[in-house]
Design a protein around this motif. Structure first.
Motif, PDB file in Angstrom:
ATOM      1  N   UNK A 188       0.635  -0.904   0.162  1.00 15.88           N
ATOM      2  CA  UNK A 188       0.019  -0.229   0.313  1.00 15.88           C
ATOM      3  C   UNK A 188       1.159   1.432  -0.148  1.00 15.88           C
ATOM      4  N   UNK A 189       0.336   2.255   0.668  1.00 19.32           N
ATOM      5  CA  UNK A 189       1.424   3.865  -0.041  1.00 19.32           C
ATOM      6  C   UNK A 189       2.233   3.788   1.057  1.00 19.32           C
ATOM      7  N   UNK A 190       2.377   2.608   1.910  1.00 14.90           N
ATOM      8  CA  UNK A 190       3.700   2.553   3.002  1.00 14.90           C
ATOM      9  C   UNK A 190       4.717   2.891   2.742  1.00 14.90           C
ATOM     10  N   UNK A 191       4.787   1.603   0.976  1.00 10.63           N
ATOM     11  CA  UNK A 191       5.615   1.571   0.099  1.00 10.63           C
ATOM     12  C   UNK A 191       6.014   2.231  -0.764  1.00 10.63           C
ATOM     13  N   UNK A 192       5.145   3.070  -1.248  1.00  9.80           N
ATOM     14  CA  UNK A 192       4.949   2.751  -3.012  1.00  9.80           C
ATOM     15  C   UNK A 192       6.380   4.243  -2.970  1.00  9.80           C
ATOM     16  N   UNK A 193       6.263   4.970  -1.804  1.00 11.78           N
ATOM     17  CA  UNK A 193       7.371   5.799  -1.827  1.00 11.78           C
ATOM     18  C   UNK A 193       8.454   5.587  -2.315  1.00 11.78           C
ATOM     19  N   UNK A 194       9.153   4.084  -1.073  1.00  7.05           N
ATOM     20  CA  UNK A 194      10.230   3.700  -1.460  1.00  7.05           C
ATOM     21  C   UNK A 194      10.925   3.421  -3.131  1.00  7.05           C
TER      22      UNK A 194
END
Lengths: 387, 340, 85
Positions: A147-153
């Protein structure tokens, strides 16, 4: 460990537990039927089982373990696509350990690795980029999940690849977004949930605002929650307080990490590299509008789906699996007729048995399976018409 | 002599003979091996003076990388088999060793491994009395595999069995959990973590000897290797039809190992150890035994970690530091690092 | 989902690419800190700060004041109850 141990303190837990019992008692004076509270995030599910939190709660509270486990909701056809990529001879296929055991229609990545595919488990997408740098003659693909937690990385890793001019790196993008998935659950006519524990680390990236619709349009209370056991107990108390007072608001229990606006550089990177899909298939939940993302056109050369041919076949879930009903809180994991019968952590049939975050796998690992089976048999004797 | 292992070193000809003489015979130097017979021979009467039963065990060692902080495959191959004998109450005496070598292995690497085996054998007071060498073509194995078998003698009156744990007994552990597993995860380097965790790889026969001298009524012992503490406790519970109750707050885990587990989403209960044993003892003997264990270098951080209780269904029950309880099952396959 | 672990920035390894060494209970790993640095503020000034790390990226600062406040609220829950009973 600072910021960890303080939030596992048994004395404070007792206080929070008493508060929860007191609030639940007062709520139950003027309602019948259990309070159904959903923890959306698999990380919360993990904490709940690891610390035996359900034992500490009054009977009136039922925790419903939601679909916030990106591995659990990954459709089998997408796993097959990942396998097709991984089996290409020029490819080094990289992934988080979580995805290794997820079964496709014939195989998992772990089995494909056994058969000789070059599949590597990594801690960070940055490590995949490093592999690409070190192996210019190979194609390094990162299995972008989460989800969005991982998307920036993953987005920042693509931007880094662009900056360095690395051309042999791409993402197989399977990111999904939280709010549309919660909305789909709320839109289900059978939905009976009374409130949500919202994922703290997703909120750390996207902030509080994307959850406002839960309180405003659906009139459900929601508390953004941290991942230590005290965080969960405190958030449950906050949810109950809202229910008691007839409020439905977005509250933030995880203030030490989550800022109201979220993380701006992370949001910017996501907005650059990803664009929303019209519809995305989630295992167990079906097709959900705007829940998934793909790599935006300016970054198409980092998109494994555009770089390599994929089978792209949709594979339906095995017959009889009731993952969707479990995800929506309509039944408990052990009430599924396949649970601990043809569906086990060794041979997972349904998505929720795959990841240790999955509700069914968590029940299988931490609860007493024999007792649950007996409970199911008794229930089916009492109500032979069920299912 | 070339500086890498070739297929000729396993062919039975001159190269092999030279390798055996220059490396194995000189390093493991002992009378049985020097005879160059196809088998080691023992005087039964001498063995019988030491006990009334012979213990015999075997294990194979494959580890990547071959050298890791705190040990190497050679040290592991000796301690692992010595410990399997020791936790059965046997005094380990003799080991065999079989090498399966991938061609191309530097002879210097093999020499370092063999020297480490000999040093560990001396420490564990065992003799490597017979051996075998095979060389396989590149890709036939991964650098070096070692098999060791061991024999030991069990003294009269010692009768350890995992079926004998009883409600009320206490569970003891001889130190920090998970060091080996954490050191190996780190030494592989795929996860790019930096730390100073070293494997706990160590022979336990000295510790076991002191324990049995102080407390011959120990019910059972087992070394917690693959599958970690959780797996041993599960085996005890099943064999004795009891519940093994352990307290998370009493489990010795190093801060660094905890840190690594938090980062990678691993559980120290399932991490491998190579120098840890779990013992079940009658409550009356536990305090004295704990003192004896702590006085031994291999048991300095020993702890009483839980107790045995009556079971309607045998299993392992963990009381978390948070005050709640949960059942501990065996692992389904290998623990994988996770982000979820 | 989303395992996130508090750690402390102990060294800036590559200021240009915003890479830093973060310590979690004695285990160290190189982590990207782009999401937690302000433009114009030298990376060196972040040494000693606590951040939440997810898959090799620092994604948020840990706010000590807020952490204390959260724990205080839990403490007060107990006091409140003792008061009531």
């Amino acid at each position: 460990m600072k910021y960890v141990d303080e939030f596992r303190d048994p004395d404070k837990a007792r206080k929070a537990q008493q508060q929860i019992h007191r609030l639940a008692e007062r709520i139950m004076q003027c309602r019948s039927g259990p309070l159904l509270l959903m923890e959306f995030c698999g990380g919360h599910t993990h904490t709940i089982f690891r610390y035996g939190i359900e034992q500490l709660l009054p009977e009136a509270i039922e925790l419903v373990h939601g679909p916030g486990c990106p591995v659990c909701v990954l459709p089998r056809g997408r796993v097959d696509d990942a396998l097709a990529l991984a089996q290409r001879p020029e490819v080094i296929f990289t992934t988080f350990g979580d995805a290794m055991r997820v079964p496709g229609s014939r195989q998992s990545l772990l089995q494909a690795k056994t058969d000789g595919a070059d599949i590597r488990m990594l801690y960070s997408p940055l490590d995949a980029l490093k592999l690409a740098r070190e192996n210019p003659q190979r194609e390094v693909i990162f299995f972008a999940l989460g989800f969005e937690t991982t998307m920036p990385s993953t987005a920042l890793t693509v931007l880094q690849a662009e900056r360095e001019g690395i051309e042999n790196f791409s993402l197989f993008c399977n990111h999904i977004t939280t709010a549309p998935t919660i909305e789909a659950i709320l839109n289900d006519p059978d939905m009976k949930l009374d409130g949500f524990l919202a994922p703290g680390h997703v909120s750390m990236v996207i902030g509080e605002a994307p959850f406002a619709f839960v309180a405003e349009r659906f009139a459900k209370p929601l508390v953004i929650t941290g991942f230590e056991p005290l965080d969960i107990l405190q958030s449950l108390a906050m949810l109950l307080q809202q229910i008691l007072e007839g409020r439905s608001e977005v509250e933030n229990q995880y203030r030490r990490v989550v800022q109201k606006q979220g993380n701006h550089p992370g949001q910017q990177a996501m907005a650059k590299v990803f664009q929303r899909n019209d519809r995305t298939e989630l295992r167990g939940l079906g097709s959900i509008d705007h829940s998934g993302v793909r790599i935006s056109d300016p970054y198409a050369r980092f998109d494994a789906e555009r770089k390599f041919p994929l089978p792209g076949v949709t594979v339906s879930d095995p017959a009889g699996c009731r993952c969707g009903d479990v995800l929506k809180g309509l039944i408990r994991p052990w009430q599924c007729p396949k649970f601990a019968e043809s569906c086990t952590p060794q041979q997972p049939l349904g998505a929720l048995m795959v990841s240790s975050e999955g509700a069914c796998a968590a029940y299988h690992q931490y609860a007493d399976v024999q007792t649950l089976k007996i409970k199911r048999q008794q229930a089916s004797v009492a109500d032979p018409g069920a299912h | 002599m070339s500086d890498i292992i070739t297929l000729a070193h396993g062919s039975g000809g001159k190269a092999m003979d030279e390798l055996i003489r220059s490396l194995f015979l000189t390093t493991f130097a002992n009378p049985q091996l020097a005879q160059m017979e196809d088998q080691a021979r023992f005087d039964l009467a001498t063995l019988q003076q030491q006990g009334d039963r012979l213990a015999f065990t075997t294990d194979s060692y494959v580890v990547d990388p071959l050298f890791f902080p705190g040990g190497d495959i050679g040290k592991l191959a000796v301690t692992g088999t010595v410990n399997d004998l020791a936790v059965g109450g046997a005094r380990p005496l003799y080991l065999s060793c079989g090498f399966i070598i991938e061609e191309g292995l530097p002879i210097a690497t093999l020499k370092a491994v063999v020297e480490s085996m000999q040093a560990t054998a001396r420490e564990a007071d065992v003799v490597i009395v017979t051996g075998d060498t095979k060389v396989v073509p590149r890709g036939g194995c991964d650098k070096l595999f070692i098999n060791t078998a061991g024999v030991g003698v069990i003294a009269a009156g010692i009768d350890l069995s995992i079926q004998t744990a009883r409600p009320g007994d206490l569970i003891l552990l001889n130190g920090y959990l998970g060091d080996h597993g954490a050191a190996i995860v780190d030494a592989r380097g795929d996860l790019a973590l930096q730390n100073t965790i070293a494997s706990d790889c160590q022979p336990l026969q000295g510790l076991v000897n002191s324990m049995l001298e102080c407390c011959p009524q120990i019910r059972c012992m087992r070394d917690a290797t693959r599958g970690g503490l959780a797996t041993v406790l599960y085996e005890f519970a099943q064999a004795s039809a009891c519940t093994m109750e352990v307290e998370e707050s009493r489990l010795p885990v190093r801060d660094e190992v905890r840190g690594m587990c938090e980062i990678l989403g691993l559980d120290p209960l399932y991490l491998a150890n190579e120098g840890k044993l779990v013992a079940v003892v009658p409550e009356a003997a536990a305090t004295e035994l704990l003192q004896v264990m702590r006085a031994h270098p291999a048991g300095r951080h020993s702890a009483i970690i839980g107790r045995v209780s009556q079971a309607s269904r045998p299993g392992v029950l963990l009381t978390t530091g948070f005050g709640s309880q949960r059942l501990i099952d065996r692992l389904t396959g290998e623990q994988l690092p996770r982000i979820c | 989902m989303c395992l996130g672990i508090p750690g402390r920035i102990v060294e800036i390894t590559d200021a240009e690419n915003s890479m830093a060494l973060v310590d979690v209970s004695g285990v160290r790993r190189e982590v990207n800190i782009l999401c937690v640095v302000e433009e114009g503020k030298p990376a060196q000034e972040y040494i000693g700060e606590w951040v939440l790390v997810h898959v090799g990226f620092a994604m948020s600062h840990l706010d000590e004041e807020e952490a204390r406040h959260t724990l205080q609220l839990l403490e007060e829950l107990g006091e409140l109850q003792e008061h009531l009973s």
